[in-house]
Scaffold this active site. Structure first.
Site, short mmCIF file in Angstrom:
data_model
loop_
_atom_site.label_atom_id
_atom_site.label_comp_id
_atom_site.label_asym_id
_atom_site.label_seq_id
_atom_site.Cartn_x
_atom_site.Cartn_y
_atom_site.Cartn_z
N TRP A 103 0.83 -1.22 0.00
CA TRP A 103 0.00 0.00 0.00
C TRP A 103 0.85 1.25 0.00
O TRP A 103 0.51 2.24 -0.65
CB TRP A 103 -1.00 -0.03 1.16
CG TRP A 103 -1.88 -1.23 1.05
CD1 TRP A 103 -1.89 -2.32 1.87
CD2 TRP A 103 -2.86 -1.50 0.03
NE1 TRP A 103 -2.80 -3.25 1.42
CE2 TRP A 103 -3.41 -2.78 0.30
CE3 TRP A 103 -3.32 -0.80 -1.09
CZ2 TRP A 103 -4.40 -3.36 -0.50
CZ3 TRP A 103 -4.30 -1.38 -1.89
CH2 TRP A 103 -4.83 -2.64 -1.60
N ASP A 172 -1.71 6.45 6.36
CA ASP A 172 -2.75 5.54 5.91
C ASP A 172 -2.99 4.58 7.07
O ASP A 172 -2.17 3.71 7.35
CB ASP A 172 -2.27 4.80 4.65
CG ASP A 172 -3.25 3.72 4.20
OD1 ASP A 172 -4.28 3.53 4.86
OD2 ASP A 172 -2.96 3.08 3.17
N LYS A 196 -12.32 -2.18 7.44
CA LYS A 196 -11.57 -3.13 8.28
C LYS A 196 -11.94 -2.93 9.76
O LYS A 196 -12.52 -3.79 10.38
CB LYS A 196 -10.08 -2.96 8.05
CG LYS A 196 -9.72 -3.25 6.59
CD LYS A 196 -8.38 -2.72 6.22
CE LYS A 196 -8.20 -2.66 4.72
NZ LYS A 196 -8.29 -3.94 4.02
C1 LIG Z 1 -3.34 -0.20 4.43
C2 LIG Z 1 -4.27 -0.13 3.26
N1 LIG Z 1 -4.29 0.97 2.51
C3 LIG Z 1 -5.11 1.09 1.45
C4 LIG Z 1 -5.94 0.07 1.07
C5 LIG Z 1 -6.84 0.24 -0.11
O1 LIG Z 1 -8.09 0.57 0.35
P1 LIG Z 1 -9.35 0.76 -0.61
O2 LIG Z 1 -9.68 -0.59 -1.12
O3 LIG Z 1 -10.37 1.34 0.32
O4 LIG Z 1 -8.96 1.70 -1.69
C6 LIG Z 1 -5.96 -1.10 1.83
C7 LIG Z 1 -6.88 -2.20 1.46
O5 LIG Z 1 -6.78 -3.33 1.87
C8 LIG Z 1 -5.10 -1.20 2.95
O6 LIG Z 1 -5.08 -2.31 3.68
#
Ligand SMILES: Cc1ncc(COP(=O)(O)O)c(C=O)c1O
Length: 361
Positions: A103, A172, A196
């Site tokens: 991510w 994030d 989550k």
């Molecule tokens: C730490 C993290 N950041 C970003 C995301 C992406 O999130 P989204 O699917 O809401 O765009 C995730 C998805 O699993 C994640 O675990």
């Protein structure tokens, strides 16, 4: 409750049962409106109360104070990878990014795709992201420092956040928001896809320090500007009403049933300790994250072979333990034990793991 499994999915993930029951109870007639919350206007008093109470609870739980504003945006956390640099990284400046996995790598790519100057201040890619870098050399003139507080796929998390001095941290926190208390004052912006720890998919919670709004370029399209949503209580356009309502119920559960973030942390810590203890006493299961970087939310592990991993995931499900397959990019197994997951669920998993080892070890 009959038919409900212990759910270890990484996201969308388990919700607290009392929250689901509350949704069920008021689904057809929300607070005497004669409509469900999905059917009332987002400009109505009913929804106004929902969004305001949700903001107030998040404020209280996280101890945000008047310096911050809570926003509910769409496009998931992935949209924030672009919106953060678009809004907060001015021309001629650079931002520090710490790369701790999939991510963070995506966040870096999105900033670079817009021609922004990104300095990767530290990375744990050299060991397949199994640890959180320490003593990170940060640029005191950076526009911000971006981190991923919990790495959902690799199963690592910061114990202490980097000390960025006067440079705002941007995090994030999709997979660990509100899992423990934290000092918000270090942060310029926090974002988290809700699916989550906080609710269903469809809403991203963004917590922005108000002075950061001064950086937002006027020239951006309205839907891409934090100022647009900050000025309209997240209701410039139709917000994801049902998702916000559910987040409201989850934060109410954290505040009223659990008793706040300190208690939430104690509960989460106990679950994680229960699960990790099996790696410390078994050669059959091996945790993939370095011990000092272990996530309290996503427990990643391997078995001696891929065939055993497949059998483990399948047999676990037959025993009412779901969602244990690792992310498709890394394989192995992963138990996501977010806020709603119970101690009882974790103990059921550990019992199953011991049985499985006895039969196959
Ligand atoms: C730490 C993290 N950041 C970003 C995301 C992406 O999130 P989204 O699917 O809401 O765009 C995730 C998805 O699993 C994640 O675990």
């Amino acid at each position: 409750m009959k038919n409900r499994i212990h759910n270890f999915n990484a996201g969308p993930a388990a919700l607290p049962l009392p929250v689901l029951e509350e949704i069920q109870a008021e689904l057809l007639d929300f607070k005497g409106s004669g409509m469900s919350i999905m059917e009332v206007s987002h400009r109505s008093k009913w929804f106004d109360d929902v969004i305001n109470e949700t903001v107030e609870r998040i404020n209280r739980l996280m101890g945000l104070g008047d310096d911050f504003q809570v926003l509910f945006l769409q496009g998931g956390a992935s949209t924030q990878f672009a919106l953060v640099p678009m809004n907060l990284l001015p021309e001629g400046q650079s931002a520090d990014y710490v790369n701790t996995g999939t991510w963070s790598t995506k966040a870096i790519k999105e900033a670079q795709a817009m021609g922004k100057t990104v300095n990767v201040a530290a990375s744990s890619e050299d060991r397949n992201f199994c640890y959180i870098p320490k003593d990170i050399p940060l640029d005191p003139n950076a526009a911000y420092v971006h981190i991923t507080s919990n790495n959902t796929i690799k199963g690592t998390a910061y114990t202490d956040f980097p000390d960025a001095g006067n440079v705002p941290l941007i995090a994030d926190m999709s997979s660990d928001i509100m899992s423990r208390p934290m000092d918000a004052s270090k942060f310029g912006l926090i974002y988290a896809g809700a699916q989550k720890n906080l609710g269903p998919a469809g809403v991203c919670v963004v917590i922005i320090r108000k002075d950061m709004l001064e950086r937002v370029p006027e020239s951006l399209p309205s839907m891409f500007k934090y100022t647009t949503f900050a000025g309209k209580n997240s209701m410039y356009n139709t917000p994801p009403c049902f998702a916000i309502y559910t987040v409201g119920l989850v934060v109410k559960w954290i505040e009223e049933t659990i008793g706040g973030l300190e208690k939430m942390e104690a509960r989460n810590r106990k679950k994680a300790d229960t699960l990790y203890s099996i790696f410390d006493s078994s050669d059959f299961y091996s945790g993939t994250a370095d011990k000092d970087s272990r996530s309290m939310m996503n427990v990643t592990f391997r078995l001696p072979s891929e065939d055993l991993e497949k059998a483990f995931v399948a047999q676990a499900l037959e025993n009412g333990l779901g969602g244990l397959k690792g992310h498709r990019s890394v394989g192995g197994c992963r138990a996501s034990i977010y806020n709603p997951t119970s101690q009882e669920g974790v103990e059921a998993l550990v019992d199953f793991m011991k049985e499985f080892e006895k039969k196959n070890g």
